[in-house]
Design a protein around this motif. Structure first.
Motif, PDB file in Angstrom:
ATOM      1  N   HIS A 103       2.376   6.826 -42.055  1.00  0.00           N
ATOM      2  CA  HIS A 103       1.038   7.366 -42.257  1.00  0.00           C
ATOM      3  C   HIS A 103       0.876   8.710 -41.558  1.00  0.00           C
ATOM      4  O   HIS A 103       0.295   9.652 -42.120  1.00  0.00           O
ATOM      5  N   ALA A 104       1.394   8.828 -40.333  1.00  0.00           N
ATOM      6  CA  ALA A 104       1.312  10.101 -39.611  1.00  0.00           C
ATOM      7  C   ALA A 104       2.071  11.194 -40.357  1.00  0.00           C
ATOM      8  O   ALA A 104       1.611  12.334 -40.439  1.00  0.00           O
ATOM      9  N   ILE A 105       3.222  10.835 -40.902  1.00  0.00           N
ATOM     10  CA  ILE A 105       4.003  11.834 -41.639  1.00  0.00           C
ATOM     11  C   ILE A 105       3.254  12.306 -42.876  1.00  0.00           C
ATOM     12  O   ILE A 105       3.144  13.507 -43.138  1.00  0.00           O
ATOM     13  N   VAL A 145       5.531  10.990 -32.541  1.00  0.00           N
ATOM     14  CA  VAL A 145       4.104  11.024 -32.872  1.00  0.00           C
ATOM     15  C   VAL A 145       3.548   9.612 -32.730  1.00  0.00           C
ATOM     16  O   VAL A 145       4.074   8.669 -33.327  1.00  0.00           O
ATOM     17  N   ARG A 146       2.489   9.486 -31.943  1.00  0.00           N
ATOM     18  CA  ARG A 146       1.823   8.195 -31.748  1.00  0.00           C
ATOM     19  C   ARG A 146       0.333   8.445 -31.553  1.00  0.00           C
ATOM     20  O   ARG A 146      -0.119   9.570 -31.364  1.00  0.00           O
ATOM     21  N   ILE A 160      -2.539  16.360 -32.547  1.00  0.00           N
ATOM     22  CA  ILE A 160      -2.243  17.006 -33.828  1.00  0.00           C
ATOM     23  C   ILE A 160      -3.158  16.514 -34.954  1.00  0.00           C
ATOM     24  O   ILE A 160      -3.028  16.966 -36.085  1.00  0.00           O
ATOM     25  N   GLY A 161      -4.065  15.592 -34.650  1.00  0.00           N
ATOM     26  CA  GLY A 161      -4.968  15.093 -35.684  1.00  0.00           C
ATOM     27  C   GLY A 161      -6.295  14.655 -35.100  1.00  0.00           C
ATOM     28  O   GLY A 161      -6.428  14.467 -33.886  1.00  0.00           O
ATOM     29  N   PRO A 162      -7.310  14.485 -35.935  1.00  0.00           N
ATOM     30  CA  PRO A 162      -8.630  14.053 -35.465  1.00  0.00           C
ATOM     31  C   PRO A 162      -8.619  12.580 -35.070  1.00  0.00           C
ATOM     32  O   PRO A 162      -7.620  11.879 -35.265  1.00  0.00           O
ATOM     33  N   TYR A 272      -3.693  11.063 -33.681  1.00  0.00           N
ATOM     34  CA  TYR A 272      -2.259  11.226 -33.472  1.00  0.00           C
ATOM     35  C   TYR A 272      -1.970  12.368 -32.493  1.00  0.00           C
ATOM     36  O   TYR A 272      -2.614  13.417 -32.514  1.00  0.00           O
ATOM     37  N   HIS A 273      -0.969  12.124 -31.635  1.00  0.00           N
ATOM     38  CA  HIS A 273      -0.495  13.121 -30.680  1.00  0.00           C
ATOM     39  C   HIS A 273       1.014  13.300 -30.846  1.00  0.00           C
ATOM     40  O   HIS A 273       1.741  12.329 -31.059  1.00  0.00           O
ATOM     41  N   LEU A 274       1.456  14.541 -30.751  1.00  0.00           N
ATOM     42  CA  LEU A 274       2.882  14.834 -30.638  1.00  0.00           C
ATOM     43  C   LEU A 274       3.228  14.768 -29.157  1.00  0.00           C
ATOM     44  O   LEU A 274       2.525  15.346 -28.335  1.00  0.00           O
TER      45      LEU A 274
END
Length: 297
Positions: A103-105, A145-146, A160-162, A272-274
């Motif tokens: 999903h993150a990808i 990414v988690r 990297i995401g909201p 999500y965070h890198l």
């Protein structure tokens, strides 16, 4: 720090490593007499002898050894940082390996990479789908990414995401046979589609929260997958309830293909965070990629 102090320390490190004023002066591109004068001024300013000089060799005093242990690693960090910046003048290149969930990808990484990669044709990116909490150092990944809550404290994390909401959903054909659950505990009486977590070797326990109360429910059902998109497909086919990211469910909710339940038990999560272990390992290519992925919402 006084003017010139950093140059003095660089000179000391060079002499200590070469154990020779002649070799250190050649390395630094200065005369031997100028290098000797620099070291004498440093010793005078500190009020202590740092080097022992003989006709054949140069060694460090105890004070010199202690100073070298302190400053040498810092100078290496500065050199690495300057090298990374200088790389930006040339074409950034290299392969960057990232582990992430599917999903993150699909929702975060690929839309940004689709814009980033054409600008940097010499940068290669390898994406590996993994739902486990992978040890990225041991597995030789550059980053992972988690969700924010899952990033270890000793890692550098970049959002990297909201914020990300999850939804419990089922097809209308499923609810035609069963009443919708009113509380998370009601899920034990429902057929739920499970997610296998490889690192833990077990099934993901569905997580809920309301009014500060957190609840985890281990659900049962006929199907288990190790990918979120297959879980959604099974829910659409009426095989049970699914716990999926809101953005995946939303188009099907809008068309009436899915029905949402327990919405008041599903607050947003940190997005999500890198994450990666050290800025010192960052190449110019990696630094550019991190900046391209950074969430600016």
């Amino acid at each position: 720090m006084q003017r010139g102090s950093l140059d003095d320390l660089v000179a000391l490190v060079a002499v200590a490593r070469e154990r020779s004023f002649t070799k250190a002066a050649a390395q630094l591109g200065v005369s031997q007499s100028a290098l000797s004068q620099t070291i004498r001024q440093l010793e005078a300013r500190l009020g202590i002898r740092l080097l022992t000089r003989t006709t054949r060799s140069v060694g460090l005093t105890e004070a010199g050894e202690r100073l070298l242990r302190t400053v040498a690693p810092r100078l290496e960090e500065i050199e690495a940082g300057l090298a990374a910046v200088s790389e930006l003048r040339d074409k950034p290149a290299g392969t960057i390996r990232i582990t992430a969930g599917d999903h993150a990808i699909r929702s975060i990484l690929w839309p940004k990479l689709e814009k980033f990669l054409p600008r940097y044709p010499d940068i290669k990116v390898e994406l590996v789908i993994d739902y486990g909490l992978t040890d990225i150092v041991a597995e030789r990944y550059d980053a992972g990414v988690r969700w924010g809550e899952q990033v270890a404290q000793d890692m550098i994390a970049v959002r990297i995401g909201p914020d990300l909401g999850f939804a419990v959903v089922g097809a209308k054909s499923y609810f035609a046979k069963r009443p919708p659950p009113r509380t998370p505990q009601d899920l034990v009486g429902h057929s739920c589609i499970n997610l296998r977590l490889p690192t833990h070797g077990g099934l993901y326990a569905w997580e809920f929260e309301r009014d500060g109360r957190e609840v985890r429910v281990r659900v049962e059902g006929q199907l288990v997958f190790n990918g979120i998109f297959q879980i959604l497909d099974a829910a659409l086919a009426g095989f049970g309830l699914a716990h999926v990211p809101e953005d995946l469910a939303q188009p099907h909710l809008a068309r009436g293909r899915l029905q949402r339940v327990l919405e008041d038990w599903c607050p947003p999560w940190s997005g999500y965070h890198l994450y990666y272990p050290s800025r010192r390992q960052s190449s110019a290519a990696f630094a550019l990629l991190v900046d391209a992925l950074r969430h600016r919402g």
